[in-house]
Design a protein around this motif. Structure first.
Motif, PDB file in Angstrom:
ATOM      1  N   THR A   1       6.002   2.353   0.316  1.00  0.00           N
ATOM      2  CA  THR A   1       4.573   2.585   0.099  1.00  0.00           C
ATOM      3  C   THR A   1       3.797   1.273   0.155  1.00  0.00           C
ATOM      4  O   THR A   1       3.994   0.398  -0.687  1.00  0.00           O
ATOM      5  CB  THR A   1       4.354   3.271  -1.267  1.00  0.00           C
ATOM      6  OG1 THR A   1       5.162   4.443  -1.329  1.00  0.00           O
ATOM      7  CG2 THR A   1       2.898   3.648  -1.449  1.00  0.00           C
TER       8      THR A   1
ATOM      9  N   ASN B   1       0.161   1.345   1.421  1.00  0.00           N
ATOM     10  CA  ASN B   1      -1.273   1.519   1.655  1.00  0.00           C
ATOM     11  C   ASN B   1      -1.849   2.623   0.765  1.00  0.00           C
ATOM     12  O   ASN B   1      -1.129   3.483   0.271  1.00  0.00           O
ATOM     13  CB  ASN B   1      -1.541   1.807   3.137  1.00  0.00           C
ATOM     14  CG  ASN B   1      -0.858   3.072   3.625  1.00  0.00           C
ATOM     15  OD1 ASN B   1      -1.274   4.189   3.291  1.00  0.00           O
ATOM     16  ND2 ASN B   1       0.205   2.918   4.411  1.00  0.00           N
ATOM     17  N   ARG B   2      -3.163   2.564   0.587  1.00  0.00           N
ATOM     18  CA  ARG B   2      -3.828   3.466  -0.359  1.00  0.00           C
ATOM     19  C   ARG B   2      -3.805   4.920   0.116  1.00  0.00           C
ATOM     20  O   ARG B   2      -3.801   5.840  -0.705  1.00  0.00           O
ATOM     21  CB  ARG B   2      -5.263   3.011  -0.628  1.00  0.00           C
ATOM     22  CG  ARG B   2      -6.202   3.091   0.556  1.00  0.00           C
ATOM     23  CD  ARG B   2      -7.593   2.594   0.179  1.00  0.00           C
ATOM     24  NE  ARG B   2      -8.492   2.599   1.310  1.00  0.00           N
ATOM     25  CZ  ARG B   2      -9.239   3.637   1.685  1.00  0.00           C
ATOM     26  NH1 ARG B   2      -9.156   4.777   1.016  1.00  0.00           N
ATOM     27  NH2 ARG B   2     -10.056   3.539   2.717  1.00  0.00           N
ATOM     28  N   HIS B   3      -3.804   5.123   1.430  1.00  0.00           N
ATOM     29  CA  HIS B   3      -3.771   6.498   1.941  1.00  0.00           C
ATOM     30  C   HIS B   3      -2.461   7.178   1.536  1.00  0.00           C
ATOM     31  O   HIS B   3      -2.451   8.351   1.160  1.00  0.00           O
ATOM     32  CB  HIS B   3      -3.927   6.500   3.463  1.00  0.00           C
ATOM     33  CG  HIS B   3      -5.202   5.887   3.935  1.00  0.00           C
ATOM     34  ND1 HIS B   3      -6.420   6.518   3.798  1.00  0.00           N
ATOM     35  CD2 HIS B   3      -5.454   4.692   4.524  1.00  0.00           C
ATOM     36  CE1 HIS B   3      -7.362   5.745   4.304  1.00  0.00           C
ATOM     37  NE2 HIS B   3      -6.807   4.631   4.746  1.00  0.00           N
TER      38      HIS B   3
ATOM     39  N   VAL C   1      -0.672   6.367  -1.097  1.00  0.00           N
ATOM     40  CA  VAL C   1      -0.734   6.574  -2.552  1.00  0.00           C
ATOM     41  C   VAL C   1      -1.543   7.822  -2.886  1.00  0.00           C
ATOM     42  O   VAL C   1      -1.145   8.640  -3.724  1.00  0.00           O
ATOM     43  CB  VAL C   1      -1.324   5.337  -3.250  1.00  0.00           C
ATOM     44  CG1 VAL C   1      -1.554   5.618  -4.735  1.00  0.00           C
ATOM     45  CG2 VAL C   1      -0.395   4.142  -3.079  1.00  0.00           C
ATOM     46  N   GLU C   2      -2.673   7.976  -2.226  1.00  0.00           N
ATOM     47  CA  GLU C   2      -3.516   9.145  -2.493  1.00  0.00           C
ATOM     48  C   GLU C   2      -2.785  10.441  -2.162  1.00  0.00           C
ATOM     49  O   GLU C   2      -2.895  11.438  -2.888  1.00  0.00           O
ATOM     50  CB  GLU C   2      -4.813   9.032  -1.703  1.00  0.00           C
ATOM     51  CG  GLU C   2      -5.748   7.941  -2.236  1.00  0.00           C
ATOM     52  CD  GLU C   2      -6.854   7.576  -1.257  1.00  0.00           C
ATOM     53  OE1 GLU C   2      -6.839   8.110  -0.127  1.00  0.00           O
ATOM     54  OE2 GLU C   2      -7.712   6.741  -1.614  1.00  0.00           O
TER      55      GLU C   2
ATOM     56  N   LEU D   1      -4.527  -2.255  -4.475  1.00  0.00           N
ATOM     57  CA  LEU D   1      -3.978  -0.900  -4.403  1.00  0.00           C
ATOM     58  C   LEU D   1      -4.192  -0.170  -5.723  1.00  0.00           C
ATOM     59  O   LEU D   1      -4.590   0.998  -5.748  1.00  0.00           O
ATOM     60  CB  LEU D   1      -2.494  -0.977  -4.057  1.00  0.00           C
ATOM     61  CG  LEU D   1      -1.826   0.278  -3.507  1.00  0.00           C
ATOM     62  CD1 LEU D   1      -2.473   0.702  -2.198  1.00  0.00           C
ATOM     63  CD2 LEU D   1      -0.332   0.035  -3.304  1.00  0.00           C
ATOM     64  N   LYS D   2      -3.945  -0.860  -6.823  1.00  0.00           N
ATOM     65  CA  LYS D   2      -4.139  -0.264  -8.149  1.00  0.00           C
ATOM     66  C   LYS D   2      -5.615   0.055  -8.384  1.00  0.00           C
ATOM     67  O   LYS D   2      -5.981   1.139  -8.855  1.00  0.00           O
ATOM     68  CB  LYS D   2      -3.624  -1.231  -9.220  1.00  0.00           C
ATOM     69  CG  LYS D   2      -3.909  -0.831 -10.666  1.00  0.00           C
ATOM     70  CD  LYS D   2      -3.142   0.422 -11.058  1.00  0.00           C
ATOM     71  CE  LYS D   2      -3.442   0.833 -12.493  1.00  0.00           C
ATOM     72  NZ  LYS D   2      -2.834  -0.072 -13.477  1.00  0.00           N
TER      73      LYS D   2
ATOM     74  N   ARG E   1      -7.984   0.626  -6.172  1.00  0.00           N
ATOM     75  CA  ARG E   1      -8.519   1.648  -5.275  1.00  0.00           C
ATOM     76  C   ARG E   1      -7.980   3.041  -5.563  1.00  0.00           C
ATOM     77  O   ARG E   1      -8.611   4.037  -5.218  1.00  0.00           O
ATOM     78  CB  ARG E   1      -8.194   1.267  -3.824  1.00  0.00           C
ATOM     79  CG  ARG E   1      -8.996   0.073  -3.324  1.00  0.00           C
ATOM     80  CD  ARG E   1      -8.464  -0.425  -1.985  1.00  0.00           C
ATOM     81  NE  ARG E   1      -9.296  -1.490  -1.438  1.00  0.00           N
ATOM     82  CZ  ARG E   1      -8.978  -2.228  -0.387  1.00  0.00           C
ATOM     83  NH1 ARG E   1      -7.827  -2.016   0.244  1.00  0.00           N
ATOM     84  NH2 ARG E   1      -9.786  -3.174   0.051  1.00  0.00           N
ATOM     85  N   THR E   2      -6.795   3.124  -6.159  1.00  0.00           N
ATOM     86  CA  THR E   2      -6.159   4.436  -6.335  1.00  0.00           C
ATOM     87  C   THR E   2      -5.989   4.860  -7.786  1.00  0.00           C
ATOM     88  O   THR E   2      -5.843   6.049  -8.067  1.00  0.00           O
ATOM     89  CB  THR E   2      -4.767   4.447  -5.674  1.00  0.00           C
ATOM     90  OG1 THR E   2      -3.905   3.540  -6.375  1.00  0.00           O
ATOM     91  CG2 THR E   2      -4.854   4.060  -4.210  1.00  0.00           C
TER      92      THR E   2
ATOM     93  N   ASP F   1      -2.863  -1.565   4.377  1.00  0.00           N
ATOM     94  CA  ASP F   1      -4.233  -1.080   4.563  1.00  0.00           C
ATOM     95  C   ASP F   1      -4.922  -1.765   5.741  1.00  0.00           C
ATOM     96  O   ASP F   1      -5.630  -1.126   6.521  1.00  0.00           O
ATOM     97  CB  ASP F   1      -5.051  -1.302   3.285  1.00  0.00           C
ATOM     98  CG  ASP F   1      -4.759  -0.242   2.228  1.00  0.00           C
ATOM     99  OD1 ASP F   1      -4.563   0.929   2.610  1.00  0.00           O
ATOM    100  OD2 ASP F   1      -4.702  -0.575   1.046  1.00  0.00           O
TER     101      ASP F   1
ATOM    102  N   GLY G   1       0.823   7.396   4.716  1.00  0.00           N
ATOM    103  CA  GLY G   1      -0.553   6.926   4.753  1.00  0.00           C
ATOM    104  C   GLY G   1      -1.197   7.152   6.099  1.00  0.00           C
ATOM    105  O   GLY G   1      -2.347   7.603   6.195  1.00  0.00           O
TER     106      GLY G   1
END
Length: 635
Positions: free
Chosen positions: A127, A129-131, A133-134, A158-159, A161-162, A417, A438
């Motif tokens: 993992t 990227n933020r996509h 994680v989302e 990352l923390k 943004r998510t 990202d 992501g």
């Protein structure tokens, strides 16, 4: 931010009961451990916890206010699915505080069975990227163990943004390759690092050579042997980056080792939490930690790319050598022939498509003219080639359309990202080959084109394929670590069409370490950037030559010594939806030659003379995993 003891979790390993007790007595907030199956540390039968011990461990820890996380973080083959369901039901009865997962099948089964245990995403899920994680959050993942290639700055973003909980390896043994993207042990030995059986080819000795001439450029040393992570001197940096859980690696370590590490970190963390402004490192504690190190220490990517000083070049402090380099099996190896002679073919309902992944328009044209049905283009491009421009991609679409074939845009297998920021999708593509969760999530917001899951998703069983189908994927690629019998079970039981890679130069590892800076003589990114356009290779002690390639994202790809060739056995694979040729490392002429061979084989034509001619210039054709009857499991 206001800090207290609950701001940070000190997470300790336990491979045996005595280590569990030592970790808790030393002050761990949580302990991670594995059952006798389905985890990433299965080399020794006297380690890990049976069902009764797991239940007792949870009771023992909870009575003392400590959490228990159960590792269920390896890839699951089809024959393991029934035992896995039984195990998940048992875990739901005894209720650990979380389970750590890698295989998408585990996430799928947790939802299907109604298991009420929080899930944490293993570092093996790669993992970055933020996509991703989302999307993981939408599956019920409450915490991620971030990719070890992220800097603390990237972790903090990352923390932020998510909002996901972040677990970070802060002490212990580190992989050189990206987690989940190393298949060297699984292919060469039939013992997959993604299944808890890594034999650590990253700890072998290699020399760097000029691929064209064979000249030695950097002599024998342990070039991939990364030192042990140690963030003792950077505890404030971890906390300020928003790291939730400080993870110590070491489930195979003895109790006294675990006790010493947990005690040391517990006292240092508490000292910082008690007085962040007045905190200074306890140098006596540091000297004790340093004096008792196994390997030397590194901070890996926390503050930037590692250098040579972060590598255990001499191997002098390597505690255990798990394997030695071996000659990779040839495509006509006796064991390979015997397996294919004994095994029945994959059930077929029609002729599979023939696909080719190419790097250039010229190779795309060569593949189409030679009989390819599908072209993949885009994603990583290896120097000295340049990434495809939008105009190039449009020409690829026009070229393929004119041939009446399909063209699919490929995305990178690994994406931070920044790598996804400029992703552009041409609406005219027949689909998009996505390399990670992501990219999958982002692409769905950009186009309605069909989604294809690349080999980097490590599809090991039909339940994982079903999970991808629910995400609107129309075809998945089978893992390259599956034996023939195992890949057959995936194809025959999958609700998704499955593609199988049957030929090409295959990466054994993908990594973010800069080989040029580490080992290429006289390389300077300012004065001699052109050295990146030259091709280098690693030679191992068995004489195998592992090509090195760097892509536009500055990731380095290490290839197997032998190129995969399943042409003589292609009739066994006709039940697959698509057979793929990995031609990114091939010239247009070689691409045409290979595609023609497989086209003849699929059409039932005699290809023997053409294959004999091809083999004369290709002494390094291999069989990959297919010399083994199965990828050894963890049961």
């Amino acid at each position: 931010m206001a800090l207290d003891r609950k701001s940070v979790e000190l997470l300790a390993p336990a491979g045996q009961w005595e280590s569990l007790v030592a970790a808790i007595e030393a002050g761990a907030d949580a302990v991670y451990l594995g059952g006798k199956a389905f985890n990433m540390r299965v080399h020794r039968s006297d380690f890990n916890f049976d069902d009764a011990q797991l239940k007792a461990a949870i009771g023992f820890a909870h009575a003392r206010g400590v959490k228990i996380y159960v590792t269920l973080n390896n890839l699951i083959s089809t024959e393991e699915l029934a035992p896995l369901e039984k195990y998940l039901r048992y875990l739901d009865e005894i209720q650990p505080d979380s389970i750590l997962v890698q295989d998408l099948a585990v996430i799928n089964l947790v939802r299907k069975l109604g298991v009420k245990i929080p899930m944490h995403a293993s570092v093996m899920m790669n993992t970055h990227n933020r996509h991703a994680v989302e999307l993981l959050k939408s599956f019920g993942i409450t915490r991620i163990v971030v990719g070890r290639e992220l800097t603390l700055t990237e972790v903090a973003l990352l923390k932020e943004r998510t909002g996901i909980e972040v677990e970070y390896f802060m002490h212990g043994d580190m992989c050189f390759a990206e987690s989940g993207q190393c298949i060297h042990s699984g292919v060469v030995f039939g013992q997959s690092g993604n299944r808890g059986r890594c034999l650590k080819p990253c700890r072998w000795s290699y020399k760097l050579i000029d691929e064209a001439t064979g000249d030695t450029l950097n002599d024998w040393s342990c070039k991939l042997a990364l030192n042990d992570m140690c963030m003792f001197r950077h505890i404030p940096d971890l906390i300020q980056a928003g790291v939730t859980s400080f993870k110590i690696e070491g489930r195979m370590r003895p109790p006294e080792f675990v006790r010493r590490l947990v005690t040391t970190y517990r006292r240092e963390i508490d000292a910082y939490l008690a007085d962040p402004t007045g905190y200074s490192i306890d140098e006596e504690r540091w000297q004790n930690l340093y004096a008792n190190r196994v390997r030397d220490f590194t901070t890996t990517f926390a503050f930037g790319a590692p250098t040579v000083k972060d590598i255990g070049i001499t191997g002098e402090r390597e505690p255990r050598i798990f394997s030695r380099a071996v000659v990779e099996p040839a495509f006509d190896d006796a064991a390979v022939k015997n397996i294919f002679a004994e095994e029945r073919a994959i059930k077929s309902s029609g002729k599979p498509k023939l696909s080719a992944r190419v790097a250039t328009l010229e190779s795309a044209r060569a593949a189409l003219d030679s009989g390819a049905d599908v072209i993949y283009i885009g994603g990583e491009v290896f120097k000295p080639l340049k990434p495809r421009t939008p105009d190039d991609l449009q020409k690829a679409v026009e070229l393929t359309r004119a041939a009446g074939k399909e063209v699919i845009l490929a995305t990178p297998r690994t994406s931070k990202d920044k790598d996804l920021a400029e992703l552009a999708i041409c609406a005219e593509f027949d689909g998009v080959l996505v390399g990670n969760l992501g990219a999958l999530k982002l692409v769905k917001t950009l186009t309605d084109a069909p989604l294809y899951a690349d080999v980097s998703f490590s599809v090991f069983n039909p339940v994982a394929a079903a999970f991808l189908k629910d995400l609107d994927v129309v075809q998945a690629t089978a893992s390259l670590e599956l034996s023939f019998a195992q890949v057959r079970s995936v194809v025959e039981d999958s609700p998704l069409p499955i593609e199988i890679i049957v030929h090409g130069a295959i990466e054994s590892m993908i990594c973010d370490h800069d080989f040029a800076k580490l080992y290429v003589p006289d390389y300077d990114e300012f004065a001699t950037p052109d050295k990146l356009n030259h091709h280098y290779a690693l030679e191992d002690e068995a004489g195998e030559i592992h090509s090195l390639r760097v892509d536009q994202f500055k990731r380095w790809h290490i290839f197997f010594g032998k190129e995969l060739c399943l042409l003589p056995y292609v009739e066994k694979f006709l039940g697959a939806a698509t057979l793929r040729i990995e031609a990114q490392n091939y010239s247009p002429d070689e691409t045409a030659q290979i595609v023609k061979l497989y086209r003849k084989a699929l059409d039932g034509e005699d290809y023997s003379a053409a294959f004999d001619a091809y083999k004369k210039n290709k002494p390094n054709l291999g069989a990959g995993i297919y010399r083994f009857k199965q990828s050894k499991d963890s049961i």
